[in-house]
Enzyme design. Structure first.
Site, PDB file in Angstrom:
ATOM      1  N   ARG A   3       0.832  -1.209   0.000  1.00 19.58           N
ATOM      2  CA  ARG A   3       0.000   0.000   0.000  1.00 19.58           C
ATOM      3  C   ARG A   3       0.863   1.253   0.000  1.00 19.58           C
ATOM      4  O   ARG A   3       0.553   2.236  -0.692  1.00 19.58           O
ATOM      5  CB  ARG A   3      -0.924  -0.009   1.212  1.00 19.58           C
ATOM      6  CG  ARG A   3      -1.785   1.242   1.317  1.00 19.58           C
ATOM      7  CD  ARG A   3      -2.686   1.208   2.531  1.00 19.58           C
ATOM      8  NE  ARG A   3      -3.495   2.422   2.605  1.00 19.58           N
ATOM      9  CZ  ARG A   3      -4.453   2.628   3.507  1.00 19.58           C
ATOM     10  NH1 ARG A   3      -4.709   1.706   4.417  1.00 19.58           N
ATOM     11  NH2 ARG A   3      -5.139   3.750   3.507  1.00 19.58           N
ATOM     12  N   TYR A  10     -14.531  10.005  -2.178  1.00 24.86           N
ATOM     13  CA  TYR A  10     -13.596   9.594  -3.217  1.00 24.86           C
ATOM     14  C   TYR A  10     -13.687  10.476  -4.460  1.00 24.86           C
ATOM     15  O   TYR A  10     -12.759  10.501  -5.266  1.00 24.86           O
ATOM     16  CB  TYR A  10     -13.827   8.125  -3.603  1.00 24.86           C
ATOM     17  CG  TYR A  10     -13.317   7.161  -2.564  1.00 24.86           C
ATOM     18  CD1 TYR A  10     -11.994   6.745  -2.548  1.00 24.86           C
ATOM     19  CD2 TYR A  10     -14.162   6.670  -1.571  1.00 24.86           C
ATOM     20  CE1 TYR A  10     -11.519   5.874  -1.587  1.00 24.86           C
ATOM     21  CE2 TYR A  10     -13.702   5.799  -0.603  1.00 24.86           C
ATOM     22  CZ  TYR A  10     -12.384   5.404  -0.615  1.00 24.86           C
ATOM     23  OH  TYR A  10     -11.915   4.553   0.343  1.00 24.86           O
ATOM     24  N   CYS A  19     -19.273  -2.205   0.643  1.00 21.00           N
ATOM     25  CA  CYS A  19     -18.462  -1.035   0.971  1.00 21.00           C
ATOM     26  C   CYS A  19     -19.157  -0.299   2.108  1.00 21.00           C
ATOM     27  O   CYS A  19     -20.379  -0.362   2.240  1.00 21.00           O
ATOM     28  CB  CYS A  19     -18.327  -0.130  -0.252  1.00 21.00           C
ATOM     29  SG  CYS A  19     -17.324   1.354   0.010  1.00 21.00           S
ATOM     30  N   ASN A  29     -10.691  -4.417  -1.412  1.00 13.69           N
ATOM     31  CA  ASN A  29     -10.585  -3.408  -2.462  1.00 13.69           C
ATOM     32  C   ASN A  29      -9.614  -3.816  -3.569  1.00 13.69           C
ATOM     33  O   ASN A  29      -8.688  -4.580  -3.318  1.00 13.69           O
ATOM     34  CB  ASN A  29     -10.112  -2.080  -1.851  1.00 13.69           C
ATOM     35  CG  ASN A  29     -11.226  -1.352  -1.144  1.00 13.69           C
ATOM     36  OD1 ASN A  29     -12.332  -1.269  -1.637  1.00 13.69           O
ATOM     37  ND2 ASN A  29     -10.926  -0.807   0.035  1.00 13.69           N
ATOM     38  N   HIS A  71     -16.620   3.348  -4.908  1.00 15.75           N
ATOM     39  CA  HIS A  71     -15.755   4.517  -4.715  1.00 15.75           C
ATOM     40  C   HIS A  71     -15.946   5.558  -5.814  1.00 15.75           C
ATOM     41  O   HIS A  71     -15.051   6.368  -6.070  1.00 15.75           O
ATOM     42  CB  HIS A  71     -14.278   4.099  -4.597  1.00 15.75           C
ATOM     43  CG  HIS A  71     -13.979   3.363  -3.329  1.00 15.75           C
ATOM     44  ND1 HIS A  71     -12.710   2.949  -2.974  1.00 15.75           N
ATOM     45  CD2 HIS A  71     -14.793   2.957  -2.308  1.00 15.75           C
ATOM     46  CE1 HIS A  71     -12.758   2.340  -1.801  1.00 15.75           C
ATOM     47  NE2 HIS A  71     -14.015   2.322  -1.385  1.00 15.75           N
TER      48      HIS A  71
END
Length: 424
Positions: A90, A244, A164, A144, A194
């Site tokens: 990440r 987002y 989500c 995700n 998102h």
């Protein structure tokens, strides 16, 4: 009822456990299995999970294992909440895109594509093992990028629904601002994972009184501050975008911000170390307050509602409607039927059935169609590999869209992910 959590060693898991304990009448679990290859952290999380169940008087049995096949055998539902490559991957997703002037984020843009490439093959392998060991089980995906991962699962013929926490988080915030119980509010939630907008905030269910104009008039500043968007944006749109959308509506400003501070991955990694130390305290028998800063707010309640609706056990859910990721199947006429959308659906043991959606303004429909095209190419790259497929997906993304930039991002993505891509 047996539920299995893949990625059960996540620091998120106590949030899930707390929801299972509090809402046991809605979802009466008898056996909960946590599975994770990280055996040491799995032990810490499982120990806290058992103490939370004991404190709240939940009679269910919690077991922990590194054996995936044993964990899913006979399960009624399998929840996926894994992170291939961990926080180290990440960290890279959030940094190398910035070198090319693009948002560095783990689910959006180039970083999101990298995560999809790493994740889809692993999830499909897990799903095949679930199909062999528990052919009737529902797979609930919280991993995700949820839209792409859920589409991969559905394309392969699995009983899967994507989940989500954006919608349930907004519902809870709106309810608090309006002085109403969350169950009184129904969101006209439309888009892709998102990439969603609340087109209405209705009292009592679909077709109820729309409270959105009053919400924006009376609480627009608070909503805008929570989304980190100018109030003028909400006023001009007349709807509430998910947070987002800031990556799209204020891309360059976000890039400047991200370049000026430590990555979110670094913050989360430090937080996880502190959380795991807390989880190892044998006196701790509730989720710690620090967990609220980790993210995933209301994930447990959304998961309980969805699992209860799919499995049809317990006293039912607060509403027959759930916001899920599922096949479009004509819901949004400007998208292919096999696209995965995030909308309100009626959910029962047969699965989700999206509610009808009114015509969507081209301002939103155009972006939805664009990102769906990117997701088509992203899934193709995840399934078949190859530099050219990665490049095409990046070129198609509306946050990238330039040849030289897509070339540079492709080189960086492949360089940083070689250990996770068998074909690279």
């Amino acid at each position: 009822m047996k539920l299995t959590v893949v990625g059960g060693g996540s620091t998120y898991t106590p949030e899930l456990i707390d929801g299972f304990a509090r809402l046991r009448d809605t979802l009466p679990i008898t056996e909960l299995v946590l599975v994770d290859p990280a055996e040491e952290r799995l032990g810490l999380v499982a120990g806290l999970a058992r103490r939370i169940f004991a404190r709240q008087g939940h009679p269910g049995r919690i077991t922990a294992t590194v054996d995936l096949d044993a964990a899913v055998a006979g399960a009624d539902a399998v929840l996926l909440q894994l992170r291939v490559g961990g926080q180290a991957a990440r960290e890279k997703d959030e940094t190398w895109p910035l070198e090319c002037g693009c948002v560095g984020q783990e689910t959006t843009g180039a970083g999101g594509l990298a995560k999809a490439l790493r994740t889809v093959p692993v999830v499909l392998d897990i799903a095949e093992r679930v199909r062999r060991a528990a052919p009737d089980a529902w797979i609930i995906d919280f991993t995700n990028p949820v839209g792409i991962v859920t589409r991969a699962l559905l394309t392969a013929g699995h009983k899967a629904v994507g989940l989500c926490n954006v919608a349930i988080g907004l519902q809870r915030k709106f309810a608090a601002l309006l002085g109403l119980a969350p169950a009184e509010l129904h969101l006209d939630h439309v888009g892709l994972n998102h990439l969603t907008w609340e087109l209405g905030v209705r009292r009592g269910g679909p077709g109820g009184e729309d409270l959105l104009p009053g919400l924006l008039a009376g609480h627009g500043a608070a909503v805008a501050a929570d989304l980190r968007l100018p109030r003028a944006v909400l006023h001009g749109l007349g709807v509430v975008p998910s947070y987002y959308l800031r990556y799209y509506y204020q891309h360059d400003e976000v890039v400047r911000e991200l370049r000026s501070k430590p990555s979110r991955a670094a913050e989360v990694a430090a937080m996880e170390r502190e959380l795991l130390a807390l989880y190892g305290d044998p006196a701790l028998d509730e989720k710690p307050a620090l967990l609220a800063k980790r993210g995933g707010a209301f994930y447990s309640e959304a998961a309980v509602d969805l699992a209860a609706a799919l499995l049809g056990d317990g006293a039912g859910t607060p509403s027959p409607y759930q916001v899920v990721n599922t096949l479009n199947d004509g819901t949004l006429p400007f998208l292919p039927d096999d696209a995965v959308i995030e909308v309100q659906a009626r959910v029962d043991g047969t699965g989700p059935r999206p509610l009808p959606v009114p015509r969507i303004d081209p301002l939103y429909a155009g972006l939805i169609a664009n990102v769906t095209a990117y997701e088509d190419l992203a899934l193709d790259a995840a399934l078949r590999g190859g530099r050219e497929r990665v490049f095409k997906a990046l070129l198609a993304h509306p946050l990238i869209g330039q040849f030289e930039r897509a070339e540079a991002l492709t080189d960086r993505l492949l360089a940083h992910n070689k250990e996770h891509l068998a074909w690279a």
